[in-house]
Write a protein that holds these residues in place. Structure first.
Motif, PDB file in Angstrom:
ATOM      1  N   ALA A  39      20.089 -49.566   6.760  1.00 57.87           N
ATOM      2  CA  ALA A  39      19.049 -49.798   5.706  1.00 57.87           C
ATOM      3  C   ALA A  39      18.118 -50.971   6.267  1.00 57.87           C
ATOM      4  CB  ALA A  39      19.558 -49.862   4.334  1.00 57.87           C
ATOM      5  N   VAL A  40      18.227 -51.904   7.030  1.00 56.83           N
ATOM      6  CA  VAL A  40      17.398 -52.736   7.352  1.00 56.83           C
ATOM      7  C   VAL A  40      16.307 -52.472   8.660  1.00 56.83           C
ATOM      8  CG1 VAL A  40      17.258 -55.317   7.811  1.00 56.83           C
ATOM      9  CG2 VAL A  40      19.418 -54.168   6.572  1.00 56.83           C
ATOM     10  N   LYS A  41      15.052 -52.462   8.301  1.00 53.34           N
ATOM     11  CA  LYS A  41      14.029 -52.261   9.329  1.00 53.34           C
ATOM     12  C   LYS A  41      13.567 -53.499   9.869  1.00 53.34           C
ATOM     13  CE  LYS A  41      14.409 -48.162   7.703  1.00 53.34           C
ATOM     14  NZ  LYS A  41      15.151 -47.137   8.836  1.00 53.34           N
ATOM     15  N   THR A  42      13.122 -53.530  11.230  1.00 48.63           N
ATOM     16  CA  THR A  42      12.602 -54.262  12.191  1.00 48.63           C
ATOM     17  C   THR A  42      11.255 -55.132  10.898  1.00 48.63           C
ATOM     18  OG1 THR A  42      12.964 -53.200  14.080  1.00 48.63           O
ATOM     19  CG2 THR A  42      11.544 -54.937  14.045  1.00 48.63           C
ATOM     20  N   GLY A  43      11.626 -56.591  10.960  1.00 44.65           N
ATOM     21  CA  GLY A  43      10.610 -57.146  10.401  1.00 44.65           C
ATOM     22  C   GLY A  43      11.175 -57.892   8.966  1.00 44.65           C
ATOM     23  N   ALA A  44      12.123 -57.074   8.739  1.00 44.09           N
ATOM     24  CA  ALA A  44      12.863 -57.619   7.083  1.00 44.09           C
ATOM     25  C   ALA A  44      13.041 -58.763   7.390  1.00 44.09           C
ATOM     26  CB  ALA A  44      13.695 -56.671   6.655  1.00 44.09           C
ATOM     27  N   HIS A  45      12.972 -59.746   6.088  1.00 39.30           N
ATOM     28  CA  HIS A  45      13.422 -61.059   6.213  1.00 39.30           C
ATOM     29  C   HIS A  45      14.781 -61.201   5.266  1.00 39.30           C
ATOM     30  CE1 HIS A  45      10.246 -63.347   8.119  1.00 39.30           C
ATOM     31  NE2 HIS A  45       9.541 -62.158   7.837  1.00 39.30           N
ATOM     32  N   GLY A  46      15.638 -62.296   5.403  1.00 34.84           N
ATOM     33  CA  GLY A  46      16.474 -62.524   4.655  1.00 34.84           C
ATOM     34  C   GLY A  46      17.235 -63.702   4.860  1.00 34.84           C
ATOM     35  N   LEU A  47      18.567 -63.945   4.337  1.00 36.85           N
ATOM     36  CA  LEU A  47      19.530 -65.092   4.358  1.00 36.85           C
ATOM     37  C   LEU A  47      20.703 -64.939   5.007  1.00 36.85           C
ATOM     38  CD1 LEU A  47      18.651 -66.887   0.935  1.00 36.85           C
ATOM     39  CD2 LEU A  47      17.467 -67.604   3.310  1.00 36.85           C
ATOM     40  N   VAL A  48      21.214 -65.502   5.848  1.00 36.36           N
ATOM     41  CA  VAL A  48      22.608 -65.610   6.255  1.00 36.36           C
ATOM     42  C   VAL A  48      23.471 -66.070   5.333  1.00 36.36           C
ATOM     43  CG1 VAL A  48      24.160 -66.326   8.034  1.00 36.36           C
ATOM     44  CG2 VAL A  48      21.768 -66.082   8.653  1.00 36.36           C
ATOM     45  N   VAL A  49      24.466 -65.110   5.102  1.00 37.42           N
ATOM     46  CA  VAL A  49      25.600 -65.322   3.960  1.00 37.42           C
ATOM     47  C   VAL A  49      26.773 -65.637   4.582  1.00 37.42           C
ATOM     48  CG1 VAL A  49      24.318 -63.869   2.232  1.00 37.42           C
ATOM     49  CG2 VAL A  49      26.047 -62.917   3.602  1.00 37.42           C
ATOM     50  N   SER A  50      27.102 -65.166   5.902  1.00 40.45           N
ATOM     51  CA  SER A  50      28.296 -65.680   6.719  1.00 40.45           C
ATOM     52  C   SER A  50      28.260 -65.357   8.039  1.00 40.45           C
ATOM     53  CB  SER A  50      29.437 -64.744   5.738  1.00 40.45           C
ATOM     54  OG  SER A  50      29.452 -63.357   6.041  1.00 40.45           O
ATOM     55  N   PHE A  51      29.240 -65.611   8.754  1.00 42.52           N
ATOM     56  CA  PHE A  51      29.095 -65.273  10.359  1.00 42.52           C
ATOM     57  C   PHE A  51      30.353 -65.320  10.902  1.00 42.52           C
ATOM     58  CE2 PHE A  51      27.869 -69.467  10.287  1.00 42.52           C
ATOM     59  CZ  PHE A  51      28.812 -70.309  11.118  1.00 42.52           C
ATOM     60  N   VAL A  52      30.812 -64.514  11.689  1.00 43.44           N
ATOM     61  CA  VAL A  52      31.856 -64.760  12.625  1.00 43.44           C
ATOM     62  C   VAL A  52      31.048 -64.929  13.986  1.00 43.44           C
ATOM     63  CG1 VAL A  52      33.893 -63.649  13.727  1.00 43.44           C
ATOM     64  CG2 VAL A  52      33.137 -62.875  11.598  1.00 43.44           C
ATOM     65  N   LYS A  98      21.783 -61.190   3.916  1.00 42.79           N
ATOM     66  CA  LYS A  98      21.280 -60.319   2.682  1.00 42.79           C
ATOM     67  C   LYS A  98      19.647 -60.301   2.717  1.00 42.79           C
ATOM     68  CE  LYS A  98      20.981 -58.810  -1.554  1.00 42.79           C
ATOM     69  NZ  LYS A  98      19.574 -58.501  -1.482  1.00 42.79           N
ATOM     70  N   PHE A  99      19.186 -59.250   3.162  1.00 38.46           N
ATOM     71  CA  PHE A  99      17.808 -59.109   3.154  1.00 38.46           C
ATOM     72  C   PHE A  99      17.258 -58.543   2.052  1.00 38.46           C
ATOM     73  CE2 PHE A  99      19.822 -58.404   7.556  1.00 38.46           C
ATOM     74  CZ  PHE A  99      18.931 -59.043   8.382  1.00 38.46           C
ATOM     75  N   ASP A 100      15.858 -59.197   2.034  1.00 39.58           N
ATOM     76  CA  ASP A 100      15.040 -58.830   0.834  1.00 39.58           C
ATOM     77  C   ASP A 100      14.663 -57.280   0.911  1.00 39.58           C
ATOM     78  OD1 ASP A 100      14.721 -61.567   0.752  1.00 39.58           O
ATOM     79  OD2 ASP A 100      12.730 -61.357   1.921  1.00 39.58           O
ATOM     80  N   GLY A 101      14.956 -56.757  -0.332  1.00 38.35           N
ATOM     81  CA  GLY A 101      14.867 -55.375  -0.477  1.00 38.35           C
ATOM     82  C   GLY A 101      15.984 -54.504  -0.308  1.00 38.35           C
ATOM     83  N   VAL A 102      17.009 -55.209   0.426  1.00 35.72           N
ATOM     84  CA  VAL A 102      18.248 -54.201   0.533  1.00 35.72           C
ATOM     85  C   VAL A 102      19.415 -54.766  -0.520  1.00 35.72           C
ATOM     86  CG1 VAL A 102      20.051 -53.683   2.193  1.00 35.72           C
ATOM     87  CG2 VAL A 102      17.602 -54.088   2.934  1.00 35.72           C
ATOM     88  N   GLN A 103      20.181 -54.142  -0.932  1.00 35.42           N
ATOM     89  CA  GLN A 103      20.888 -54.456  -2.319  1.00 35.42           C
ATOM     90  C   GLN A 103      22.243 -55.124  -1.951  1.00 35.42           C
ATOM     91  OE1 GLN A 103      22.173 -51.291  -4.850  1.00 35.42           O
ATOM     92  NE2 GLN A 103      22.903 -52.591  -6.618  1.00 35.42           N
ATOM     93  N   GLU A 104      22.860 -54.588  -0.819  1.00 38.23           N
ATOM     94  CA  GLU A 104      23.906 -55.532  -0.459  1.00 38.23           C
ATOM     95  C   GLU A 104      23.859 -56.158   1.047  1.00 38.23           C
ATOM     96  OE1 GLU A 104      26.848 -55.427  -1.993  1.00 38.23           O
ATOM     97  OE2 GLU A 104      25.925 -54.205  -3.424  1.00 38.23           O
ATOM     98  N   PRO A 105      24.476 -57.139   1.129  1.00 38.58           N
ATOM     99  CA  PRO A 105      24.743 -57.867   2.440  1.00 38.58           C
ATOM    100  C   PRO A 105      25.137 -56.728   3.774  1.00 38.58           C
ATOM    101  CG  PRO A 105      25.762 -59.195   0.837  1.00 38.58           C
ATOM    102  CD  PRO A 105      25.403 -57.564   0.326  1.00 38.58           C
ATOM    103  N   VAL A 106      24.363 -57.074   4.804  1.00 42.25           N
ATOM    104  CA  VAL A 106      24.445 -56.336   5.886  1.00 42.25           C
ATOM    105  C   VAL A 106      25.203 -56.986   6.913  1.00 42.25           C
ATOM    106  CG1 VAL A 106      23.124 -54.730   7.754  1.00 42.25           C
ATOM    107  CG2 VAL A 106      22.689 -54.900   5.186  1.00 42.25           C
ATOM    108  N   ASP A 107      26.188 -56.338   7.544  1.00 40.45           N
ATOM    109  CA  ASP A 107      26.993 -57.127   8.745  1.00 40.45           C
ATOM    110  C   ASP A 107      26.295 -56.808   9.994  1.00 40.45           C
ATOM    111  OD1 ASP A 107      29.026 -58.963   9.686  1.00 40.45           O
ATOM    112  OD2 ASP A 107      29.912 -57.080  10.693  1.00 40.45           O
ATOM    113  N   MET A 108      25.422 -57.840  10.870  1.00 44.27           N
ATOM    114  CA  MET A 108      24.792 -57.335  11.976  1.00 44.27           C
ATOM    115  C   MET A 108      25.594 -57.851  13.302  1.00 44.27           C
ATOM    116  SD  MET A 108      22.164 -56.064  10.355  1.00 44.27           S
ATOM    117  CE  MET A 108      20.511 -56.808  11.289  1.00 44.27           C
ATOM    118  N   PRO A 109      26.137 -56.805  14.055  1.00 45.71           N
ATOM    119  CA  PRO A 109      26.965 -56.835  15.128  1.00 45.71           C
ATOM    120  C   PRO A 109      25.867 -56.921  16.621  1.00 45.71           C
ATOM    121  CG  PRO A 109      26.844 -54.857  14.577  1.00 45.71           C
ATOM    122  CD  PRO A 109      26.452 -55.313  13.600  1.00 45.71           C
ATOM    123  N   PHE A 110      26.279 -57.352  17.600  1.00 47.29           N
ATOM    124  CA  PHE A 110      25.501 -57.139  18.906  1.00 47.29           C
ATOM    125  C   PHE A 110      25.142 -55.689  18.851  1.00 47.29           C
ATOM    126  CE2 PHE A 110      27.443 -61.274  19.454  1.00 47.29           C
ATOM    127  CZ  PHE A 110      26.866 -61.967  20.663  1.00 47.29           C
TER     128      PHE A 110
END
Length: 446
Positions: A313-326, A334-346
């Motif tokens: 649901a996250v598009k190129t150019g979307a801004h957000g905040l890091v909430v956790s990482f491995v 947590k991206f602006d305009g996206v309800q739930e945090p998104v886990d971004m792998p490689f």
């Protein structure tokens, strides 16, 4: 057509009537003239009238596409960074039922920040739409589809396009003339101002900067907004001319943030010599993978980031905040305009040759720090608090200063440092284009 919105000014209403009435329109004008609002309204009305599949919304850059809820030209044409011919692109589209169906179903093509499209790519886009159309419609630009292009040639140009370069911007191409300087289309200047309030000192300064005019008084007033060398204006969105300067500021902000650091080193894959494709006129033997993605990404919880490749649901150019990482595995944001945090792998960033064959790839998490971004990434945005530091470099581009400072809503919400008159440049080609549009009587300014 009934009045679609009482909030539109006269020039916006005229464009809406033209487009929804079936006429091609290039809507141009100064930053803040209401292009984005108008675009959103036209897209909404057209989708209600003709269905969602009948409207294609495009931009050249991912950040611009994100702002208007659309996709990039490259995404629509199923190409990457190669310089593949329009005939080859068409062949691939015709062989791909889904891609062909998307283009065939379109009745309205909306293009935001159209002057930032390289001319050869606007030509390819028009060619593909025209050739996918029914044979009887292939004599018309874009195969008879209605085209609405918005932008301002006096802001940032297409990548690597200057007044003296061989590559030209979209508005300098024959396909642009056929679409808008013809019986099929019209050029309309949007003359309202919906970003800065009337009487704000910034408004008159921007009007001069847009034309490449900058007085000593203008420079002094702008630089007076950031006189404290210690103050960093940490609650402001920072803009920089170059990516390296934005990165320097972001690393400084990251170092000041408490908490552990997450480190993500890229993984590169390049074919072995015996696997490498033969080198020809359209291939590069050594892929430049640093252009695809960063070799190293570092984050902390609370860091401001931007998405560099669409992911779910996250598009190129979307801004957000890091909430956790491995560390070394994934980063959750947590991206602006996206309800739930998104886990971004490689994810895989590929480098292709001009024939769209993969030369190599880089695996990296699709985020970058974004306390500061480049002016080009910010084009089209309205930013409530913006700080622009020109002291990092003397390097500049046509329209860069104007594009940067016009993001602000008022002089009181703008911080500027290091601006000189030498930073201010304007494209003579763009000025000549406006004069030509007026002289050929296709320009409708209300």
């Amino acid at each position: 057509m009934t009045d679609p919105s009482p909030s539109l000014d006269a020039s916006q209403l005229q464009v809406a009537r033209y487009v929804l009435g079936g006429r091609n329109v290039a809507a141009v004008g100064a930053a803040g003239c209401g292009k984005s609002t108008l675009l959103a309204l036209i897209v909404s009305v057209a989708r209600q009238r003709w269905g969602p599949d009948a409207v294609v919304v495009l931009a050249w850059a991912g950040s611009a596409a994100q702002l208007v809820g659309g996709q990039t030209v490259a995404s629509l044409l199923h190409v990457s960074v190669g310089d593949v011919s329009k005939e080859r692109i068409l062949s691939r589209i015709l062989a791909n039922p889904q891609a062909r169906g998307t283009i065939a179903a379109a009745r309205l093509v909306v293009i935001d920040e159209a002057p930032t499209i390289p001319g050869r790519w606007f030509d390819r886009l028009e060619y593909v739409f025209r050739r996918v159309a029914a044979p009887a419609m292939q004599c018309r630009p874009f195969g008879g589809r209605v085209v609405f292009a918005a932008g301002d040639p006096l802001q940032l140009p297409a990548f690597k396009v200057t007044d003296t370069s061989t590559p030209k911007g979209a508005y300098m191409e024959r396909a642009w003339d056929d679409t808008f300087f013809s019986t099929h289309g019209v050029v309309v200047e949007l003359v309202g101002q919906h970003r800065q309030a009337e009487g704000d000192p910034l408004l008159s300064i921007l009007a001069r900067l847009r034309l490449g005019v900058c007085s000593d008084e203008d420079v002094a007033l702008l630089n007076s907004t950031w006189t404290d060398e210690v103050e960093e204006w940490s609650d402001y969105q920072h803009l920089r001319s170059r990516g390296c300067d934005a990165q320097d500021y972001n690393q400084k902000r990251l170092a000041a943030l408490d908490g552990a650091t997450g480190t993500f080193s890229c993984r590169d894959e390049v074919p072995q010599p015996e696997q490498t494709l033969p080198v020809g006129p359209h291939t590069c033997s050594v892929p430049d993978l640093h252009l695809a993605a960063a070799s190293l990404v570092t984050v902390k919880v609370g860091a401001r980031v931007v998405c560099t490749m669409s992911f779910g649901a996250v598009k190129t150019g979307a801004h957000g905040l890091v909430v956790s990482f491995v560390d070394g595995v994934s980063v959750c944001c947590k991206f602006d305009g996206v309800q739930e945090p998104v886990d971004m792998p490689f994810v895989k960033f590929s480098v292709m040759d001009d024939d769209e064959r993969e030369l190599g790839c880089r695996w990296q998490v699709p985020v970058l720090l974004s306390w500061a971004v480049t002016v080009s990434r910010a084009q089209g945005m309205t930013i409530r608090k913006v700080a622009v530091d020109f002291s990092c470099t003397t390097w500049t581009l046509d329209g860069l200063v104007y594009a940067a400072l016009s993001r602000a809503v008022s002089l009181s919400c703008l911080r500027v440092r290091g601006l000189t008159k030498e930073h201010v440049k304007v494209s003579q080609n763009a000025l000549a284009w406006y004069e030509r549009a007026r002289s050929e009587l296709v320009f409708r300014g209300l």
